[in-house]
Design a protein around this motif. Structure first.
Motif, mmCIF file in Angstrom:
data_model
loop_
_atom_site.group_PDB
_atom_site.id
_atom_site.type_symbol
_atom_site.label_atom_id
_atom_site.label_comp_id
_atom_site.label_asym_id
_atom_site.label_seq_id
_atom_site.Cartn_x
_atom_site.Cartn_y
_atom_site.Cartn_z
ATOM 1 N N UNK A 136 -12.227 -20.979 8.254
ATOM 2 C CA UNK A 136 -10.997 -20.824 9.048
ATOM 3 C C UNK A 136 -9.770 -20.985 8.152
ATOM 4 N N UNK A 137 -9.847 -21.935 7.190
ATOM 5 C CA UNK A 137 -8.706 -22.183 6.296
ATOM 6 C C UNK A 137 -8.374 -20.966 5.451
ATOM 7 N N UNK A 138 -9.399 -20.281 4.943
ATOM 8 C CA UNK A 138 -9.086 -19.153 4.054
ATOM 9 C C UNK A 138 -8.849 -17.862 4.853
ATOM 10 N N UNK A 139 -9.211 -17.897 6.153
ATOM 11 C CA UNK A 139 -8.949 -16.724 7.012
ATOM 12 C C UNK A 139 -7.480 -16.733 7.459
ATOM 13 N N UNK A 140 -6.994 -17.891 7.908
ATOM 14 C CA UNK A 140 -5.610 -18.012 8.414
ATOM 15 C C UNK A 140 -4.900 -19.140 7.666
ATOM 16 N N UNK A 141 -4.659 -18.979 6.338
ATOM 17 C CA UNK A 141 -4.105 -20.097 5.557
ATOM 18 C C UNK A 141 -2.684 -20.492 5.964
ATOM 19 N N UNK A 142 -1.909 -19.532 6.536
ATOM 20 C CA UNK A 142 -0.532 -19.872 6.922
ATOM 21 C C UNK A 142 -0.547 -20.615 8.259
ATOM 22 N N UNK A 143 -1.207 -19.991 9.257
ATOM 23 C CA UNK A 143 -1.241 -20.603 10.588
ATOM 24 C C UNK A 143 -1.957 -21.960 10.568
ATOM 25 N N UNK A 144 -2.988 -22.094 9.722
ATOM 26 C CA UNK A 144 -3.758 -23.340 9.694
ATOM 27 C C UNK A 144 -3.461 -24.135 8.421
ATOM 28 N N UNK A 145 -2.163 -24.197 8.070
ATOM 29 C CA UNK A 145 -1.739 -24.866 6.833
ATOM 30 C C UNK A 145 -2.242 -26.299 6.728
ATOM 31 N N UNK A 146 -2.250 -27.014 7.869
ATOM 32 C CA UNK A 146 -2.692 -28.423 7.861
ATOM 33 C C UNK A 146 -4.142 -28.541 7.423
ATOM 34 N N UNK A 147 -4.958 -27.624 7.949
ATOM 35 C CA UNK A 147 -6.392 -27.638 7.605
ATOM 36 C C UNK A 147 -6.579 -27.312 6.117
ATOM 37 N N UNK A 154 -5.627 -23.665 -0.856
ATOM 38 C CA UNK A 154 -6.399 -22.435 -0.603
ATOM 39 C C UNK A 154 -7.551 -22.254 -1.599
ATOM 40 N N UNK A 155 -7.248 -22.449 -2.901
ATOM 41 C CA UNK A 155 -8.262 -22.177 -3.932
ATOM 42 C C UNK A 155 -9.441 -23.132 -3.780
ATOM 43 N N UNK A 156 -9.120 -24.414 -3.536
ATOM 44 C CA UNK A 156 -10.195 -25.398 -3.383
ATOM 45 C C UNK A 156 -11.008 -25.112 -2.109
ATOM 46 N N UNK A 157 -10.296 -24.733 -1.026
ATOM 47 C CA UNK A 157 -10.995 -24.425 0.230
ATOM 48 C C UNK A 157 -11.972 -23.267 0.007
#
Ligand code: HEM
Length: 203
Positions: A136-147, A154-157
């Motif tokens: 979910x984090x790498x699919x919607x990195x802006x909307x789910x910034x907290x996650x 992003x890179x670590x996720x």
């Protein structure tokens, strides 16, 4: 007769197998479009045909995986299955059963999980949850910034997502070898068969 695995559990297990296979094989195609390790997956082992097709498979199958996973967790909590059969073993019980398994002396009782299985199954369930959350984090990195921040960016996720996939595939390989060694377990995951009697209580 109370079956070794209830009907809902058997259905959810096989739905999970289908969903995980779709996720892994389409994930390999997505990875191949931009590999960040020095290898790619062979084309025959991928699903989707091209990046767009693989993304469509990946983002459809994830709903099946999540809905089935939520149903499994709710069923497991309310039926008592998780507490009864998959509670985390004590380190002592795990060590005892792990040593017995290495010496090929760990008896396998249908309908009862030993300490190694409890850790193994509980572990893959937690890994699947991390896999979905990093996905979910790498699919919607802006909307789910907290996650995304929770996973260190992003890179670590993305790397955790890849590492969890490797653990899931590793689990499947070991799981299938164990099922092949004790094929009776497969019959019990397909149809209703009674549990084996349990001689010693699990710790
Ligand atoms: C074709 C592939 C698979 C086969 C043949 C298979 C077979 C089985 C069998 C026979 C059992 C019961 C083991 C026993 O009674 O000792 C089992 C349980 C389990 N399998 Fe699989 N499995 C497959 C794929 C998977 C996959 C892909 C996952 C998840 C990544 C998975 C996760 C589990 C879990 C968590 C359990 C314990 C379920 C519970 O009791 O709540 N399996 N599987």
């Amino acid at each position: 007769m109370r079956p070794a695995h209830s009907l809902p559990l058997r259905i959810m297990h096989w739905v999970n197998v289908y969903a995980v296979c779709c996720m892994v094989f389409s994930g390999w195609e997505i990875y191949n479009a931009s590999p960040d390790l020095p290898f790619s997956f062979p084309q025959w082992a991928t699903l989707g045909g091209w990046l767009g097709g693989a993304l469509a498979w990946h983002l459809s199958a994830v709903w099946l995986l999540v809905l089935n996973g939520v149903a499994y967790l709710l069923y497991g909590i309310f039926s008592g299955h998780l507490k009864r059969d998959l509670r985390p073993p004590s380190p002592r019980a795990f060590l005892r059963d792990f040593v017995a398994a290495l010496r090929l002396r760990l008896p396998h009782k249908i309908g009862h999980y030993n300490a190694v299985q409890r850790l193994f199954y509980g572990g893959v369930i937690c890994i699947l949850i991390v896999e979905v959350l990093t996905g979910l984090s790498i699919w919607k990195p802006v909307q789910l910034g907290g996650l995304v921040s929770l996973f260190g960016g992003y890179v670590l996720a993305r790397n955790i997502h890849l590492a969890m996939m490797i653990l899931i595939v590793g689990f499947i390989v070991v799981h299938l070898v164990l099922v092949a060694i004790v094929p009776r377990t497969l019959v019990a995951m397909v149809k209703a068969v009674p549990s084996d009697p349990q001689e010693t209580p699990d710790v």
